[in-house]
Scaffold this motif. Structure first.
Motif, mmCIF file in Angstrom:
data_model
loop_
_atom_site.group_PDB
_atom_site.id
_atom_site.type_symbol
_atom_site.label_atom_id
_atom_site.label_comp_id
_atom_site.label_asym_id
_atom_site.label_seq_id
_atom_site.Cartn_x
_atom_site.Cartn_y
_atom_site.Cartn_z
ATOM 1 N N VAL A 87 38.199 47.382 50.465
ATOM 2 C CA VAL A 87 38.721 48.618 51.065
ATOM 3 C C VAL A 87 37.597 49.399 51.728
ATOM 4 C CG1 VAL A 87 39.772 50.860 50.566
ATOM 5 C CG2 VAL A 87 40.683 48.798 49.489
ATOM 6 N N GLY A 88 36.465 49.512 51.016
ATOM 7 C CA GLY A 88 35.329 50.231 51.574
ATOM 8 C C GLY A 88 34.803 49.581 52.842
ATOM 9 N N PHE A 89 34.766 48.249 52.874
ATOM 10 C CA PHE A 89 34.278 47.548 54.063
ATOM 11 C C PHE A 89 35.214 47.766 55.248
ATOM 12 C CE2 PHE A 89 34.095 43.857 56.846
ATOM 13 C CZ PHE A 89 32.739 43.797 57.132
ATOM 14 N N ALA A 95 35.324 52.842 60.946
ATOM 15 C CA ALA A 95 34.598 54.088 61.215
ATOM 16 C C ALA A 95 33.469 53.874 62.218
ATOM 17 C CB ALA A 95 34.050 54.660 59.910
ATOM 18 N N VAL A 96 32.706 52.787 62.054
ATOM 19 C CA VAL A 96 31.548 52.579 62.928
ATOM 20 C C VAL A 96 31.931 52.008 64.286
ATOM 21 C CG1 VAL A 96 29.994 52.278 60.963
ATOM 22 C CG2 VAL A 96 31.064 50.269 61.993
ATOM 23 N N GLY A 120 27.134 57.388 66.494
ATOM 24 C CA GLY A 120 27.264 57.053 65.082
ATOM 25 C C GLY A 120 26.227 56.062 64.618
ATOM 26 N N TRP A 121 26.433 55.599 63.382
ATOM 27 C CA TRP A 121 25.458 54.742 62.721
ATOM 28 C C TRP A 121 25.192 53.456 63.489
ATOM 29 C CZ3 TRP A 121 26.031 49.788 60.756
ATOM 30 C CH2 TRP A 121 24.980 49.325 59.952
ATOM 31 N N TRP A 234 34.751 42.928 65.230
ATOM 32 C CA TRP A 234 35.084 43.568 63.959
ATOM 33 C C TRP A 234 36.549 43.929 63.865
ATOM 34 C CZ3 TRP A 234 31.263 47.024 60.934
ATOM 35 C CH2 TRP A 234 30.072 46.335 60.703
ATOM 36 N N ARG A 235 37.138 44.350 64.980
ATOM 37 C CA ARG A 235 38.555 44.716 64.945
ATOM 38 C C ARG A 235 39.428 43.489 64.680
ATOM 39 N NH1 ARG A 235 39.751 49.979 66.662
ATOM 40 N NH2 ARG A 235 38.071 51.225 65.743
#
Length: 286
Positions: A87-89, A95-96, A120-121, A234-235
């Motif tokens: 979930v965090g990943f 987010a990024v 962003g990061w 990533w998407r």
């Protein structure tokens, strides 16, 4: 109880199979890093999660087969943390890669990419000097610009009008040619002529070089192209991860219910046997 153990074993086998797409997504990101995206550290969290799910599901499978309550208890807690990590990943990945996209240009099919559209990061990571020197070297060594090729159309080199209709990847658009706003004259895919004066104020116009070892590898548009390529990759992986996450949560909930059912049966078995013994008629001594 035997049917319940079979259910838990099946759930663990299904969990093991669900880890395969996650691990495959990490390996695919790794292949992209070697050939195109050149961000080689991003795939490891996903590979780690996939391998962890495999190991944990195998432990749960063994625990269910041998009715090992301790292994099942460890499995449920470990799977809880693995699901939390997934979930965090997924949240981190969205987010990024939330900001930034290609911009359309008049009379062009391919898009242009501007680093100012990203923040962003991840943008800071890509744009930093230490990382970008490695990323740009990776892109250059991957020959992504050379692979654009010099198409032959009707026996002659590809004309500008045909090139403008090509669907270039973000890295090809950002790294292998100058920004359209610079006003350079097209000669071929990676060689552009100066027209006596630049019409654009973009600093990338000064960074462009027809040297095939330089091109626009030092341009902000190239960095933006890498970010856009990462976003696409990533998407795609995140869509698969969300589907697998839903499946894992459902399997986890059913696994918890089966574990509680097994535990209750283990607690009830001695009581049941003693009741049966009490219910048996006492044999007379004669």
């Amino acid at each position: 109880m035997r049917s319940s153990n079979h259910l838990v074993g099946f759930l663990n086998f299904a969990t093991f199979m669900a880890s395969v797409p996650i691990l495959g997504g990490g390996i695919w990101l790794g292949s992209r890093a070697d050939n195109t995206d050149c961000m080689k550290f991003l795939q490891w969290p996903l590979i780690t999660i996939g391998v962890s799910i495999m190991v944990v599901s195998l432990a749960g499978f063994v625990g269910s087969c041998y009715r090992n309550t301790f292994l099942m208890y460890v499995y449920l807690w470990a799977m809880f943390f693995v699901i939390s990590a997934l979930v965090g990943f997924i949240i981190f990945a969205y987010a990024v890669t939330d900001k930034g996209s290609g911009q359309p240009v008049m009379n062009r099919v391919y898009l242009e990419y501007d680093l100012r559209d990203y923040s962003g990061w991840l943008e800071e990571r890509v744009a930093s000097g230490s990382y970008w020197s490695k990323i740009s070297a990776c892109i250059r060594d991957s020959h992504v610009c050379r692979k654009m090729g010099r198409r032959i159309v009707a026996g002659a080199p590809e004309p500008a009008e045909t090139f403008y209709l090509r669907k270039l990847t973000p890295i090809q658009s950002g790294c292998c040619k100058p920004p359209t706003s610079c006003g350079f004259a097209y000669i071929n895919e990676t060689y552009w002529g100066y027209t006596g004066g630049l019409t654009g104020s973009d600093q990338d116009c000064l960074k462009w070089n027809n040297d095939q070892r330089q091109l626009c590898y030092g341009c902000d548009s190239c960095k933006a192209g890498v970010l856009a390529s990462l976003k696409r990759s990533w998407r795609k992986v995140s869509v698969i991860n969300v589907v697998i996450l839903v499946i894992l949560v459902l399997l986890y909930v059913v696994g918890c219910m089966a574990f509680r059912h097994n535990k209750r049966l283990d607690n009830d078995e001695p009581i049941g046997e003693s009741r049966m013994e009490k219910a048996r008629p006492t044999r007379m001594p004669f």
